[in-house]
Design an enzyme around this catalytic site. Structure first.
Site, PDB file in Angstrom:
ATOM      1  N   GLY A   1       0.757  -1.248   0.000  1.00  0.00           N
ATOM      2  CA  GLY A   1       0.000   0.000   0.000  1.00  0.00           C
ATOM      3  C   GLY A   1       0.784   1.292   0.000  1.00  0.00           C
ATOM      4  O   GLY A   1       0.199   2.363  -0.190  1.00  0.00           O
TER       5      GLY A   1
ATOM      6  N   GLU B   1       3.704  -7.095   1.418  1.00  0.00           N
ATOM      7  CA  GLU B   1       3.241  -7.309   0.042  1.00  0.00           C
ATOM      8  C   GLU B   1       3.315  -6.013  -0.764  1.00  0.00           C
ATOM      9  O   GLU B   1       2.294  -5.519  -1.251  1.00  0.00           O
ATOM     10  CB  GLU B   1       1.782  -7.792   0.064  1.00  0.00           C
ATOM     11  CG  GLU B   1       1.550  -9.036   0.865  1.00  0.00           C
ATOM     12  CD  GLU B   1       0.059  -9.373   1.021  1.00  0.00           C
ATOM     13  OE1 GLU B   1      -0.797  -8.480   0.813  1.00  0.00           O
ATOM     14  OE2 GLU B   1      -0.240 -10.518   1.341  1.00  0.00           O
ATOM     15  N   PRO B   2       4.506  -5.440  -0.919  1.00  0.00           N
ATOM     16  CA  PRO B   2       4.592  -4.186  -1.672  1.00  0.00           C
ATOM     17  C   PRO B   2       4.380  -4.427  -3.164  1.00  0.00           C
ATOM     18  O   PRO B   2       4.836  -5.437  -3.705  1.00  0.00           O
ATOM     19  CB  PRO B   2       6.020  -3.711  -1.410  1.00  0.00           C
ATOM     20  CG  PRO B   2       6.794  -4.984  -1.224  1.00  0.00           C
ATOM     21  CD  PRO B   2       5.840  -5.939  -0.528  1.00  0.00           C
ATOM     22  N   GLY B   3       3.701  -3.525  -3.812  1.00  0.00           N
ATOM     23  CA  GLY B   3       3.519  -3.607  -5.258  1.00  0.00           C
ATOM     24  C   GLY B   3       4.008  -2.329  -5.903  1.00  0.00           C
ATOM     25  O   GLY B   3       5.137  -2.224  -6.383  1.00  0.00           O
TER      26      GLY B   3
ATOM     27  N   ARG C   1      -5.200   4.032 -15.646  1.00  0.00           N
ATOM     28  CA  ARG C   1      -5.323   4.703 -14.349  1.00  0.00           C
ATOM     29  C   ARG C   1      -5.986   6.085 -14.404  1.00  0.00           C
ATOM     30  O   ARG C   1      -6.832   6.373 -13.552  1.00  0.00           O
ATOM     31  CB  ARG C   1      -3.955   4.776 -13.647  1.00  0.00           C
ATOM     32  CG  ARG C   1      -3.355   3.380 -13.363  1.00  0.00           C
ATOM     33  CD  ARG C   1      -2.092   3.448 -12.513  1.00  0.00           C
ATOM     34  NE  ARG C   1      -2.399   3.955 -11.196  1.00  0.00           N
ATOM     35  CZ  ARG C   1      -2.181   5.187 -10.799  1.00  0.00           C
ATOM     36  NH1 ARG C   1      -1.602   6.054 -11.592  1.00  0.00           N
ATOM     37  NH2 ARG C   1      -2.539   5.552  -9.599  1.00  0.00           N
TER      38      ARG C   1
ATOM     39  N   TYR D   1      -9.123   6.036 -12.130  1.00  0.00           N
ATOM     40  CA  TYR D   1      -8.958   6.635 -10.791  1.00  0.00           C
ATOM     41  C   TYR D   1      -8.694   8.133 -10.845  1.00  0.00           C
ATOM     42  O   TYR D   1      -8.216   8.695  -9.852  1.00  0.00           O
ATOM     43  CB  TYR D   1      -7.753   6.015 -10.074  1.00  0.00           C
ATOM     44  CG  TYR D   1      -7.607   4.524 -10.109  1.00  0.00           C
ATOM     45  CD1 TYR D   1      -8.576   3.688  -9.539  1.00  0.00           C
ATOM     46  CD2 TYR D   1      -6.468   3.934 -10.649  1.00  0.00           C
ATOM     47  CE1 TYR D   1      -8.400   2.318  -9.544  1.00  0.00           C
ATOM     48  CE2 TYR D   1      -6.282   2.559 -10.647  1.00  0.00           C
ATOM     49  CZ  TYR D   1      -7.259   1.765 -10.097  1.00  0.00           C
ATOM     50  OH  TYR D   1      -7.084   0.417 -10.093  1.00  0.00           O
TER      51      TYR D   1
ATOM     52  N   CYS E   1     -12.373   5.991 -28.581  1.00  0.00           N
ATOM     53  CA  CYS E   1     -13.629   6.717 -28.701  1.00  0.00           C
ATOM     54  C   CYS E   1     -14.395   6.759 -27.391  1.00  0.00           C
ATOM     55  O   CYS E   1     -15.453   6.137 -27.241  1.00  0.00           O
ATOM     56  CB  CYS E   1     -14.458   6.125 -29.826  1.00  0.00           C
ATOM     57  SG  CYS E   1     -13.655   6.438 -31.399  1.00  0.00           S
ATOM     58  N   GLU E   2     -13.833   7.440 -26.427  1.00  0.00           N
ATOM     59  CA  GLU E   2     -14.438   7.693 -25.119  1.00  0.00           C
ATOM     60  C   GLU E   2     -13.894   9.044 -24.667  1.00  0.00           C
ATOM     61  O   GLU E   2     -12.678   9.263 -24.752  1.00  0.00           O
ATOM     62  CB  GLU E   2     -13.956   6.672 -24.072  1.00  0.00           C
ATOM     63  CG  GLU E   2     -14.247   5.237 -24.357  1.00  0.00           C
ATOM     64  CD  GLU E   2     -15.473   4.718 -23.620  1.00  0.00           C
ATOM     65  OE1 GLU E   2     -16.081   5.482 -22.845  1.00  0.00           O
ATOM     66  OE2 GLU E   2     -15.797   3.556 -23.851  1.00  0.00           O
TER      67      GLU E   2
ATOM     68  N   TYR F   1       0.484  -1.032 -12.226  1.00  0.00           N
ATOM     69  CA  TYR F   1      -0.914  -0.951 -12.666  1.00  0.00           C
ATOM     70  C   TYR F   1      -1.002  -0.254 -14.027  1.00  0.00           C
ATOM     71  O   TYR F   1      -1.932   0.501 -14.291  1.00  0.00           O
ATOM     72  CB  TYR F   1      -1.778  -0.258 -11.596  1.00  0.00           C
ATOM     73  CG  TYR F   1      -1.638  -0.928 -10.247  1.00  0.00           C
ATOM     74  CD1 TYR F   1      -2.212  -2.175 -10.005  1.00  0.00           C
ATOM     75  CD2 TYR F   1      -0.856  -0.363  -9.232  1.00  0.00           C
ATOM     76  CE1 TYR F   1      -2.045  -2.823  -8.794  1.00  0.00           C
ATOM     77  CE2 TYR F   1      -0.682  -1.005  -8.010  1.00  0.00           C
ATOM     78  CZ  TYR F   1      -1.273  -2.240  -7.798  1.00  0.00           C
ATOM     79  OH  TYR F   1      -1.105  -2.879  -6.599  1.00  0.00           O
TER      80      TYR F   1
HETATM   81  C1  LIG Z   1      -2.971  -4.842  -4.359  1.00  0.00           C
HETATM   82  C2  LIG Z   1      -2.516  -5.546  -3.143  1.00  0.00           C
HETATM   83  C3  LIG Z   1      -1.233  -5.303  -2.632  1.00  0.00           C
HETATM   84  C4  LIG Z   1      -0.275  -4.318  -3.234  1.00  0.00           C
HETATM   85  O1  LIG Z   1      -0.685  -3.001  -3.093  1.00  0.00           O
HETATM   86  P1  LIG Z   1       0.297  -1.811  -3.489  1.00  0.00           P
HETATM   87  O2  LIG Z   1      -0.475  -0.605  -3.170  1.00  0.00           O
HETATM   88  O3  LIG Z   1       0.598  -1.940  -4.932  1.00  0.00           O
HETATM   89  O4  LIG Z   1       1.515  -1.936  -2.649  1.00  0.00           O
HETATM   90  C5  LIG Z   1      -0.835  -6.038  -1.534  1.00  0.00           C
HETATM   91  N1  LIG Z   1      -1.657  -6.944  -0.950  1.00  0.00           N
HETATM   92  C6  LIG Z   1      -2.899  -7.186  -1.410  1.00  0.00           C
HETATM   93  C7  LIG Z   1      -3.732  -8.203  -0.730  1.00  0.00           C
HETATM   94  C8  LIG Z   1      -3.369  -6.504  -2.509  1.00  0.00           C
HETATM   95  O5  LIG Z   1      -4.605  -6.735  -2.967  1.00  0.00           O
END
Ligand SMILES: *Cc1c(COP(=O)(O)O)cnc(C)c1O
Length: 428
Positions: free
Chosen positions: A240, A283-285, A322, A326, A351-352, A380
């Site tokens: 997150g 769980e970093p993304g 995105r 968002y 076409c939007e 993303y």
């Molecule tokens: C999407 C997600 C993440 C990653 O979120 P980021 O904001 O990209 O770090 C981690 N854990 C779970 C369960 C998610 O759904």
């Protein structure tokens, strides 16, 4: 810090000018920097170095490209996955099955069976029945599934509603107050070893306060569950952390986040009184991949508009969803800026009206045929791409020093049409 810098007036990714990639691969195209991915992975690990037992699982959904996953696997990252397809990707990239965490609110029986079969290390349960079914399937395979229960701590993460996941009305997790009953009822389930909690309250977070509050609630629950006789040896604190889409809006650093985690978990992570120590899982993304990629595009037209001109680029909402999804901001920069500026809208060919990246933005002056990038597009981005309007599926390139490679091909409409069929009953 990233490796996207101007050299001799031309934007480079590491040592490769983006003009070279446009020439070789065409546009639109995502371009990733290996060195930036590695640096972000190292900074994140370093931020957690004060914690004794840590497992980092990259949230694959942010960028599932196999080459990107390979870079992160080499950095020792596992994977947080939300589908059987993502399990397959993690394994294809060389991640160890035991380092995979299977999250997601709608795992099917087939996905559970597949994941158990390949040896996925942990399942994050989203509801009580899921635990019962997972145990049944595992037992029938002669296995035991290791699991945590995802709790919803009912905190407002203060982010966009569509990426907020930790309020009680969201679809994720179980109300934290229900965890005790669920642990009591699921303990002793054959094939299931429920031994931890998980939480993830949202994405693109700029305020650590709600996260710290959530971790506090989780810590209180760990103490209660231990007191009730349950063994807790893993807690998944989710992802997150935000990234700076706009230069002057700076999120908390991974180091500040790490200090907060140290503070918030102090009372319970090291075990004591006969309780085992807890492995903290992350769980970093976005924070790993966001700033490691750009979307390279070419200006097709500069179209006069009622108020400001429209810069029509060859990238569209199907390539980078995105902004449409968002209202997200991506910096737009010319690959070879002249120094002049203009106020313009930026839009794609789809076409939007929603296929608009920016309105009334102060940008580098560009004209038809110029190359430009949307910055911070590594998370993303390509993963959400579609072929809407029968456009090609956008390709991806990875740069490593002075070399680069196509790591996902452009999938042309012909290929997609070839997978469609006119049934006999429509034959002429
Ligand atoms: C999407 C997600 C993440 C990653 O979120 P980021 O904001 O990209 O770090 C981690 N854990 C779970 C369960 C998610 O759904």
């Amino acid at each position: 810090m990233d490796h996207f810098q101007y050299k001799n007036g031309v934007l480079h990714v590491e040592d490769v000018p983006l003009t070279r990639i446009a020439e070789a691969v065409g546009t639109p195209v995502y371009v990733y920097s290996r060195a930036t991915l590695e640096r972000h992975a190292q900074v994140f690990r370093e931020a957690l170095s004060g914690l004794p037992r840590v497992h980092v699982a990259f949230a694959i959904k942010a960028n599932p490209n196999i080459a990107v996953l390979k870079v992160l696997a080499k950095q020792g990252f596992g994977a947080d996955v939300v589908s059987g397809g993502e399990v397959a990707r993690a394994i294809a990239a060389g991640m160890k099955p035991e380092d995979i965490v299977f999250s997601g609110v709608g795992k099917t029986r087939a996905e559970m069976e597949y994941a158990l079969g390949v040896g996925v290390g942990q399942f994050n349960l989203e509801l009580e029945e899921e635990g019962a079914v997972l145990g049944q399937i595992a037992a029938s395979m002669g296995k035991t599934a290791t699991a945590t229960l995802r709790v919803n701590p009912d905190v407002d993460a203060g982010t966009h509603a569509k990426i907020s996941t930790g309020k009680k009305e969201n679809k994720f997790g179980v109300a934290i107050g229900e965890a005790n009953g669920i642990f009591d009822r699921l303990s002793g389930t054959a094939g299931l070893s429920l031994r931890g909690l998980a939480c993830h309250i949202g994405s693109q977070l700029f305020d650590l306060g709600p996260m710290e509050a959530a971790y506090g609630h989780v810590g209180d629950k760990v103490a209660e569950l231990r007191a009730a006789g349950h063994v807790i040896d893993r807690v998944d604190l989710g992802g997150g952390l935000g990234v700076p889409y706009e230069r002057d809006k700076v999120p908390p650093s991974p180091a500040t986040y790490g200090q907060m985690v140290e503070r918030a978990t102090k009372g319970w992570r090291d075990g004591a009184d006969g309780h085992p120590p807890v492995t903290l899982m992350f769980e970093p993304g976005r924070v790993i991949v966001g700033n490691a990629g750009v979307l390279l595009t070419e200006v097709i037209w500069v179209k006069p508009g009622a108020v400001n001109p429209y810069i029509i680029v060859d990238a569209a909402m199907n390539d980078l969803a995105r902004p449409a999804m968002y209202d997200a901001w991506h910096d737009f920069e010319a690959v070879a800026p002249t120094g002049e500026r203009m106020i313009a809208n930026i839009a794609g060919p789809v076409c939007e009206s929603g296929d608009t990246f920016a309105m009334g933005r102060d940008i580098d002056a560009v004209k038809a045929g110029d190359l430009a990038v949307f910055r911070t597009a590594g998370a993303y981005g390509a993963t959400m791409a579609s072929t809407y309007n029968s456009r090609a599926l956008v390709p991806e390139v990875m740069v490593d020093g002075d070399r680069f490679a196509v790591v996902a091909e452009r999938i042309k409409p012909e290929t997609i049409i070839a997978a469609e069929h006119v049934p006999d009953f429509l034959a002429d």
